[in-house]
Design a protein around this motif. Structure first.
Motif, mmCIF file in Angstrom:
data_model
loop_
_atom_site.group_PDB
_atom_site.id
_atom_site.type_symbol
_atom_site.label_atom_id
_atom_site.label_comp_id
_atom_site.label_asym_id
_atom_site.label_seq_id
_atom_site.Cartn_x
_atom_site.Cartn_y
_atom_site.Cartn_z
ATOM 1 N N PRO A 253 21.249 -13.485 -14.807
ATOM 2 C CA PRO A 253 20.907 -13.809 -13.414
ATOM 3 C C PRO A 253 21.228 -15.272 -13.121
ATOM 4 N N LEU A 254 21.002 -15.685 -11.899
ATOM 5 C CA LEU A 254 21.227 -17.074 -11.512
ATOM 6 C C LEU A 254 19.908 -17.825 -11.461
ATOM 7 N N PHE A 255 19.921 -19.050 -11.933
ATOM 8 C CA PHE A 255 18.782 -19.952 -11.786
ATOM 9 C C PHE A 255 19.036 -20.818 -10.557
ATOM 10 N N LEU A 256 18.224 -20.629 -9.525
ATOM 11 C CA LEU A 256 18.310 -21.438 -8.319
ATOM 12 C C LEU A 256 17.499 -22.708 -8.530
ATOM 13 N N GLU A 257 18.138 -23.875 -8.363
ATOM 14 C CA GLU A 257 17.438 -25.145 -8.526
ATOM 15 C C GLU A 257 16.695 -25.475 -7.237
ATOM 16 N N ARG A 258 15.390 -25.582 -7.337
ATOM 17 C CA ARG A 258 14.571 -25.957 -6.188
ATOM 18 C C ARG A 258 13.648 -27.072 -6.640
ATOM 19 N N GLY A 259 14.111 -28.315 -6.409
ATOM 20 C CA GLY A 259 13.360 -29.449 -6.924
ATOM 21 C C GLY A 259 13.361 -29.423 -8.443
ATOM 22 N N GLU A 260 12.185 -29.534 -9.032
ATOM 23 C CA GLU A 260 12.084 -29.528 -10.491
ATOM 24 C C GLU A 260 12.020 -28.114 -11.063
ATOM 25 N N PHE A 261 11.996 -27.111 -10.199
ATOM 26 C CA PHE A 261 11.840 -25.737 -10.663
ATOM 27 C C PHE A 261 13.182 -25.016 -10.727
ATOM 28 N N HIS A 262 13.297 -24.080 -11.670
ATOM 29 C CA HIS A 262 14.418 -23.168 -11.750
ATOM 30 C C HIS A 262 13.885 -21.762 -11.461
ATOM 31 N N TYR A 287 21.916 -25.757 -5.668
ATOM 32 C CA TYR A 287 22.719 -25.538 -6.872
ATOM 33 C C TYR A 287 22.125 -24.405 -7.703
ATOM 34 N N VAL A 288 22.999 -23.679 -8.391
ATOM 35 C CA VAL A 288 22.559 -22.613 -9.282
ATOM 36 C C VAL A 288 23.259 -22.772 -10.631
ATOM 37 N N LYS A 289 22.648 -22.186 -11.637
ATOM 38 C CA LYS A 289 23.251 -22.095 -12.961
ATOM 39 C C LYS A 289 23.157 -20.643 -13.421
ATOM 40 N N ILE A 290 24.134 -20.204 -14.178
ATOM 41 C CA ILE A 290 24.030 -18.886 -14.809
ATOM 42 C C ILE A 290 23.005 -18.988 -15.934
ATOM 43 N N ALA A 291 22.100 -18.012 -15.991
ATOM 44 C CA ALA A 291 21.096 -17.978 -17.053
ATOM 45 C C ALA A 291 21.436 -16.847 -18.020
ATOM 46 N N TYR A 292 20.921 -16.940 -19.225
ATOM 47 C CA TYR A 292 21.127 -15.872 -20.202
ATOM 48 C C TYR A 292 19.787 -15.456 -20.771
ATOM 49 N N GLY A 293 19.683 -14.198 -21.117
ATOM 50 C CA GLY A 293 18.441 -13.695 -21.702
ATOM 51 C C GLY A 293 18.720 -12.614 -22.723
ATOM 52 N N ASP A 294 17.972 -12.618 -23.790
ATOM 53 C CA ASP A 294 18.006 -11.519 -24.753
ATOM 54 C C ASP A 294 16.577 -11.308 -25.233
ATOM 55 N N PRO A 295 16.265 -10.155 -25.796
ATOM 56 C CA PRO A 295 14.872 -9.847 -26.149
ATOM 57 C C PRO A 295 14.181 -10.929 -26.966
#
Length: 588
Positions: A253-262, A287-295
């Motif tokens: 998913p995308l991490f949306l940067e909102r101030g200090e929060f993602h 700004y957004v960043k691609i995020a990665y996740g695995d179990p």
């Protein structure tokens, strides 16, 4: 605080369970009784019937609820279509209040204003639990309004949903207000002995590469860095536009940067124009960043953050988990991330369409996130501290392989970025002086002239400098000493202009230099030129002694070219030389 769970199978079983709860309340201390009802059954009449039974058998109890994607009982996914959670408060000081309002993009402010009035009138309020229908709504305005609540009031909750993620039907309901397809329910808690602690847990990690949202409208993301949003997923992750798009992007998913929060935002579908329909609203120029996740990475984060929940020592735990997390894990494994909370306190909740939590006063709307609300009455009763990462839930002994791959890729990317930055800098700077080279300072002058076209701004000045008798320095003392003279003047130029906004300094050629100032009054520019002249004249070189510089100054004339402006400042410079050198001359 005591909690009972009911999985609704029939009226007969439901009534029997209510009678058991009534009996317990008569035999023990019970001051407030609240029921939460989460229903995968989308039959509105059936939900209303359950509420009527509850009204009839326990008329003093409060209740609220919503439709859900699925339900969580004892920390695990439950097959029951209707889950009923009964919380009994055992302290007389604990208070609770229900509010319900219509909820659309046109009237959300009315709901928040109503909530604020009740909070102001009831200073005992410590936390607000909310259920809302938020499909196809932008939540930014609502969250901004909710952030104006008194800062010490916690807020947490989730969006009503449907077991079929493609079906937009959802609803909320509460005692005395009925079922709303477009509504919001607030449950206000508080009192001197009531305590709550809320936290959000993601588990996905952002990669370093940032993209700017150059075009978006509500939940539709059109462009990243000026190109169709889908191209980012195609280029960087090789994700195709097919029926597996949603399941593939759940891992990224995308991490949306909102101030200090993602804040996580999940792509739900690709549109014909290669835009993406996201799980919630996006914001242009953010700004957004691609995020990665695995179990393993997700469970590792839950174990870390879960310890903070355990340290609070709650008596009950409410969970609001995104339906996209359920899709990511699958029904066989989804309980792995919530069942561990059951060892801390009775844990129940539902799978949502969007999660809400307030952090340091800011109300945030998340996706693909797990929100935990922990509650208790009075001070902690357990003397022993629960070890969330103890024998039952061992810490990771090994770093997951995906972390190693990500670490390798990000380190390699950082090296490439550093190398590219060096190459980019080398292309526009002079190797000896660290100033811009002639091509770059000329480009910046041209850009400054273009920017003032059509405006009232004419505060663009050029300062041109030439070291006096520089050939003699090279001929008598050598080029090495000559380089030291040039470097000394370059350092003075950097020091004197470093704090001036919209200033640029370049080496024009040989011993000639150019300073661009965009936004300064002529008097200030003349003072700066004089400061440069006197500062350089005060430097004593080991072989060449003291040297001087002649300076020309000019101001832009509207509509003129770079060549004309540079020609005029060049004439000012040579007038300074012809007038005896070591002086500043201005030409209009």
């Amino acid at each position: 605080m005591k909690q009972f769970h009911i999985t609704y199978d029939s009226d007969e079983v439901f009534v029997d369970k209510l009678e058991e709860i009534n009996q317990w309340c008569q035999e023990n201390t019970a001051y407030k009784i609240i029921f939460r009802i989460y229903s995968q059954d989308m039959d509105k009449e059936h939900i209303e019937h359950v509420c009527h039974v509850l009204d009839d058998k326990m008329p003093e109890a409060l209740y609220l609820g919503c439709t859900s994607n699925a339900n969580i009982l004892n920390g695990s996914l439950t097959e029951s279509e209707i889950l009923i959670i009964c919380t009994v408060f055992e302290y007389k000081t604990t208070q609770a209040l229900l509010l319900q309002y219509p909820f659309t993009e046109n009237n959300y402010k009315d709901a928040v204003d109503g909530l604020k009035r009740y909070c102001e009138a009831n200073p005992w309020v410590k936390s607000v639990e909310m259920h809302a229908t938020i499909m196809d709504m932008s939540m930014k305005g609502f969250c901004d309004e909710m952030s104006t609540l008194p800062k010490d009031i916690q807020v947490f909750g989730g969006g009503a949903f449907n077991p079929n993620m493609d079906d937009e039907f959802a609803g909320v309901f509460s005692k005395g207000s009925g079922f709303y397809e477009h509504g919001i329910v607030f449950l206000l808690f508080g009192g001197e002995d009531f305590h709550a602690y809320s936290r959000y847990i993601s588990g996905w990690k952002p990669l370093k590469r940032r993209f700017r949202i150059t075009k978006a409208n509500k939940e539709v993301l059109y462009e990243l860095d000026g190109r169709p949003a889908f191209e980012v997923y195609k280029q960087y992750l090789n994700i195709e536009k097919n029926e597996n798009f949603f399941s593939n992007t759940l891992e990224f998913p995308l991490f949306l940067e909102r101030g200090e929060f993602h804040i996580l935002r999940c792509p739900l579908a690709v549109n014909e124009d290669d835009s993406l329909t996201m799980s919630s609203d996006m914001e242009e120029n953010a700004y957004v960043k691609i995020a990665y996740g695995d179990p393993e990475t997700i469970l590792h984060s839950i174990r870390q953050d879960g310890q903070m929940i355990a340290d609070f020592q709650p008596e009950v735990i409410q969970t609001f988990s995104c339906a996209a997390r359920r899709a990511f894990w699958g029904d066989v494994n989804i309980s792995k991330e919530t069942v561990m909370f059951e060892d801390v306190a009775p844990t129940a909740g539902f799978y949502t369409h969007g999660e809400f939590v307030r952090i340091d006063g800011d109300m945030l709307n998340f996706n693909v996130t797990l929100v935990i609300a922990a509650m208790r009455e009075g001070e902690p009763k357990e003397e022993k501290k629960f070890d969330f990462t103890g024998p039952t839930f061992k810490k990771l002994d090994k770093i997951p392989m995906i972390w190693r791959f990500v670490s390798f890729i990000e380190a390699s990317t950082a090296e490439l970025e550093a190398m590219n930055n060096k190459l980019s800098l080398a292309a526009i700077t002079d190797g000896l002086t660290r100033l811009y080279n002639r091509a770059e300072i000329e480009r910046r002058i041209n850009s400054a002239l273009e920017e003032i076209e059509g405006t009232d701004n004419d505060k663009v000045h050029l300062i041109m400098l030439d070291i006096d008798n520089f050939k003699q320095v090279n001929d008598v003392y050598g080029h090495k000493e000559g380089d030291q003279v040039i470097i000394a003047l370059s350092n003075i130029l950097l020091e004197t202009t470093g704090a001036i906004p919209n200033s640029s300094v370049g080496r024009w050629g040989g011993e000639e230099f150019m300073v661009l100032l965009a936004g300064n009054e002529t008097g200030d520019v003349m003072n700066l030129a004089e400061k440069i002249r006197t500062s350089f004249a005060a430097v004593h070189f080991s072989k060449a002694g003291c040297q001087t510089v002649s300076i020309g100054v000019t101001k832009v004339k509207r509509g003129e070219s770079v060549d004309k402006m540079c020609s005029r400042v060049d004439k000012a410079l040579y007038k300074a030389k012809d007038s005896g050198k070591n002086r500043v001359i201005k030409l209009d």
